[in-house]
Design an enzyme around this catalytic site. Structure first.
Site, mmCIF file in Angstrom:
data_model
loop_
_atom_site.group_PDB
_atom_site.id
_atom_site.type_symbol
_atom_site.label_atom_id
_atom_site.label_comp_id
_atom_site.label_asym_id
_atom_site.label_seq_id
_atom_site.Cartn_x
_atom_site.Cartn_y
_atom_site.Cartn_z
ATOM 1 N N ASP A 1 73.207 24.545 7.890
ATOM 2 C CA ASP A 1 73.847 25.832 7.564
ATOM 3 C C ASP A 1 73.089 27.007 8.176
ATOM 4 O OD1 ASP A 1 75.724 27.513 6.050
ATOM 5 O OD2 ASP A 1 74.032 28.000 4.733
ATOM 6 N N ALA B 1 68.270 25.403 4.176
ATOM 7 C CA ALA B 1 67.227 26.359 3.755
ATOM 8 C C ALA B 1 67.028 27.464 4.787
ATOM 9 C CB ALA B 1 65.934 25.606 3.479
ATOM 10 N N ARG B 2 66.329 27.155 5.878
ATOM 11 C CA ARG B 2 66.094 28.153 6.922
ATOM 12 C C ARG B 2 66.018 27.463 8.268
ATOM 13 N NH1 ARG B 2 67.936 31.446 4.472
ATOM 14 N NH2 ARG B 2 67.194 33.441 3.713
ATOM 15 N N GLU C 1 70.372 33.555 14.596
ATOM 16 C CA GLU C 1 71.747 33.716 14.100
ATOM 17 C C GLU C 1 72.264 35.086 14.515
ATOM 18 O OE1 GLU C 1 71.567 32.999 9.882
ATOM 19 O OE2 GLU C 1 70.916 30.944 10.130
ATOM 20 N N ARG D 1 63.649 26.104 -6.955
ATOM 21 C CA ARG D 1 64.908 26.349 -7.670
ATOM 22 C C ARG D 1 66.049 25.484 -7.132
ATOM 23 N NH1 ARG D 1 62.620 31.661 -7.661
ATOM 24 N NH2 ARG D 1 62.974 31.592 -5.433
ATOM 25 N N ILE D 2 66.261 25.540 -5.817
ATOM 26 C CA ILE D 2 67.400 24.818 -5.241
ATOM 27 C C ILE D 2 67.098 23.318 -5.156
ATOM 28 C CG2 ILE D 2 68.877 24.587 -3.195
ATOM 29 C CD1 ILE D 2 68.317 27.658 -2.743
ATOM 30 N N HIS E 1 75.826 29.771 8.033
ATOM 31 C CA HIS E 1 74.982 30.367 6.991
ATOM 32 C C HIS E 1 75.818 30.891 5.813
ATOM 33 C CE1 HIS E 1 70.843 32.436 6.266
ATOM 34 N NE2 HIS E 1 71.398 32.022 5.140
ATOM 35 N N GLY F 1 75.680 29.291 2.767
ATOM 36 C CA GLY F 1 75.133 28.666 1.559
ATOM 37 C C GLY F 1 75.233 29.548 0.323
ATOM 38 N N ALA F 2 75.114 30.833 0.530
ATOM 39 C CA ALA F 2 75.120 31.742 -0.633
ATOM 40 C C ALA F 2 76.479 32.407 -0.835
ATOM 41 C CB ALA F 2 74.048 32.807 -0.439
HETATM 42 P P1 NAD Z 1 61.855 28.373 -4.274
HETATM 43 O O1 NAD Z 1 60.746 29.311 -3.953
HETATM 44 O O2 NAD Z 1 62.342 28.289 -5.677
HETATM 45 O O3 NAD Z 1 61.462 26.899 -3.805
HETATM 46 C C1 NAD Z 1 60.801 26.617 -2.618
HETATM 47 C C2 NAD Z 1 59.875 25.450 -2.875
HETATM 48 O O4 NAD Z 1 59.290 25.071 -1.627
HETATM 49 C C3 NAD Z 1 58.709 25.781 -3.820
HETATM 50 O O5 NAD Z 1 58.690 24.894 -4.912
HETATM 51 C C4 NAD Z 1 57.482 25.636 -2.939
HETATM 52 O O6 NAD Z 1 56.365 25.120 -3.652
HETATM 53 C C5 NAD Z 1 57.967 24.650 -1.898
HETATM 54 N N1 NAD Z 1 57.172 24.669 -0.675
HETATM 55 C C6 NAD Z 1 56.612 25.721 -0.043
HETATM 56 N N2 NAD Z 1 55.942 25.312 1.050
HETATM 57 C C7 NAD Z 1 56.071 23.957 1.084
HETATM 58 C C8 NAD Z 1 55.593 22.967 1.960
HETATM 59 N N3 NAD Z 1 54.838 23.267 3.020
HETATM 60 N N4 NAD Z 1 55.939 21.687 1.711
HETATM 61 C C9 NAD Z 1 56.711 21.359 0.654
HETATM 62 N N5 NAD Z 1 57.170 22.258 -0.233
HETATM 63 C C10 NAD Z 1 56.860 23.536 -0.006
HETATM 64 O O7 NAD Z 1 63.044 28.760 -3.272
HETATM 65 P P2 NAD Z 1 64.609 28.423 -3.434
HETATM 66 O O8 NAD Z 1 65.284 29.539 -4.149
HETATM 67 O O9 NAD Z 1 64.765 27.030 -3.938
HETATM 68 O O10 NAD Z 1 65.061 28.504 -1.898
HETATM 69 C C11 NAD Z 1 64.706 27.475 -0.988
HETATM 70 C C12 NAD Z 1 65.159 27.805 0.420
HETATM 71 O O11 NAD Z 1 66.571 27.960 0.459
HETATM 72 C C13 NAD Z 1 64.597 29.112 1.005
HETATM 73 O O12 NAD Z 1 64.278 28.888 2.370
HETATM 74 C C14 NAD Z 1 65.757 30.064 0.940
HETATM 75 O O13 NAD Z 1 65.641 31.066 1.911
HETATM 76 C C15 NAD Z 1 66.898 29.108 1.233
HETATM 77 N N6 NAD Z 1 68.236 29.586 0.838
HETATM 78 C C16 NAD Z 1 69.253 29.439 1.737
HETATM 79 C C17 NAD Z 1 70.525 29.858 1.389
HETATM 80 C C18 NAD Z 1 71.658 29.721 2.371
HETATM 81 O O14 NAD Z 1 72.515 30.579 2.401
HETATM 82 N N7 NAD Z 1 71.719 28.657 3.143
HETATM 83 C C19 NAD Z 1 70.764 30.428 0.131
HETATM 84 C C20 NAD Z 1 69.705 30.537 -0.775
HETATM 85 C C21 NAD Z 1 68.429 30.102 -0.406
#
Ligand code: NAD
Length: 311
Positions: free
Chosen positions: A262, A237-238, A267, A156-157, A285, A287-288
């Site tokens: 972020d 991401a994480r 944390e 998604r992101i 942190h 991001g959201a």
């Molecule tokens: P999502 O599930 O839509 O996308 C994650 C993608 O990663 C998927 O397409 C998956 O196939 C891919 N993936 C999984 N394992 C993989 C690997 N080993 N190599 C390559 N690709 C791989 O998730 P999202 O909603 O896009 O969120 C992504 C990340 O962002 C998550 O870690 C989420 O926790 C983080 N996030 C952080 C914040 C923040 O506040 N900073 C806010 C929202 C989400």
């Protein structure tokens, strides 16, 4: 009528609370600071049918073991790494999250961090505002246009970051072994078959995978060595997907030109090694953290938990 008792242990946006309060079959306990008192949560969890948390409440096996009626745990957000999913599933407790509510907020934060890292905006701001210096030569940036952005995790992101980067005239490549090639092609993004190729070709690399056994330490010293000199790295991401010590060392050596982070392995991260690194932009942190996303997430999770309780 017997009511469903729902416990919320962290801050959730008002529209979600309102929605739950309005339900005739719900008795709500909203205690946004309770996540700080794990012992208290252990004590009261037996009374509840549902628990709603964000990322601060450790939903451990010990906590789940104390449940008497708990049917569902709702995570107001995306990552469920604070919840012991296996322990929940063994006890037949459903875990739901709100993965779509944060997407745009995290995407836009990534773009902001990317531009900040490329143009040194936070450093220039600090120099003028806090040090009262008019130092135009010091803050020489790089342009995004024409550069290659490597996106690891095209979900998604990641995919939305890709669309926006293309609007900045960047060449976008992505590595994600779990998506269909057509998804990337439709967006004009080249999907590469191995991580190494992405590492070699990118000027800026951003990670957008979940934190799993496979993605923890996905980027270490070994991977950084394969990148271009002067690469920019982003982690919104994480914490732990990019190894923190190795990133620190690469920033000190100058192999990595700049980084923007972020999220951290532990944390709050007020004494994280990365805070001492040069050319790093850090945010706590957030991001959201947009009004829109917090509202989306709160309403989505309230509805998810209600559906789970009502079957
Ligand atoms: P999502 O599930 O839509 O996308 C994650 C993608 O990663 C998927 O397409 C998956 O196939 C891919 N993936 C999984 N394992 C993989 C690997 N080993 N190599 C390559 N690709 C791989 O998730 P999202 O909603 O896009 O969120 C992504 C990340 O962002 C998550 O870690 C989420 O926790 C983080 N996030 C952080 C914040 C923040 O506040 N900073 C806010 C929202 C989400």
């Amino acid at each position: 009528m017997e009511k469903f008792k729902i416990l919320i242990t962290e801050h959730i946006a008002e529209p979600g609370i309102e929605l739950l309060r309005k339900q005739p079959d719900v008795e709500l306990t909203y205690d946004p600071e309770l996540f700080r008192n794990f012992e208290r949560i252990l004590e009261i969890i037996p009374e509840y049918d549902a628990l709603i948390t964000r990322s601060g409440t450790p939903v451990t096996e010990e906590l789940l073991e104390r449940r008497k009626k708990l049917k569902v745990v709702g995570r107001a957000g995306v990552g469920v790494d604070n919840i012991d999913l296996e322990a929940a599933s063994r006890r037949g407790i459903l875990v739901v999250n709100a993965p779509t509510g944060n997407t745009l907020a995290a995407t836009e934060h990534t773009m902001g961090m990317m531009i900040s890292a490329a143009r040194l905006i936070p450093y220039a701001h600090k120099s003028l505002k806090e040090e009262r210096k008019w130092d135009r030569k010091k803050f020489m940036g790089v342009e995004l246009a024409g550069k290659t952005l490597g996106i690891i995790g095209f979900g998604r992101i990641g995919s939305r970051v890709g669309i926006r980067a293309k609007a900045f005239d960047m060449k976008v490549i992505a590595y994600d072994p779990y998506i269909k090639r057509e998804k990337a092609e439709r967006l004009g993004v080249e999907l590469v078959d191995d991580l190494e190729e992405l590492l070699r070709r990118s000027d800026i690399i951003t990670v957008h995978t979940p934190l799993t056994d496979e993605t923890r330490n996905m980027i270490t010293k070994r991977e950084i060595e394969k990148m271009k000199d002067g690469v920019i790295l982003l982690n919104i991401a994480r914490g732990g997907i990019i190894n923190e010590r190795d990133l620190y060392e690469a920033l000190v050596s100058g192999k990595v030109r700049a980084a923007a982070v972020d999220v951290f392995t532990k944390e709050p991260a007020t004494d994280n090694i990365l805070l001492d690194a040069p050319n790093i932009i850090v945010t706590p942190h957030i991001g959201a953290n947009t009004f829109e996303s917090q509202t989306n997430v709160a309403v989505i999770i309230a509805n998810q938990v209600l559906s789970a309780l009502r079957g």
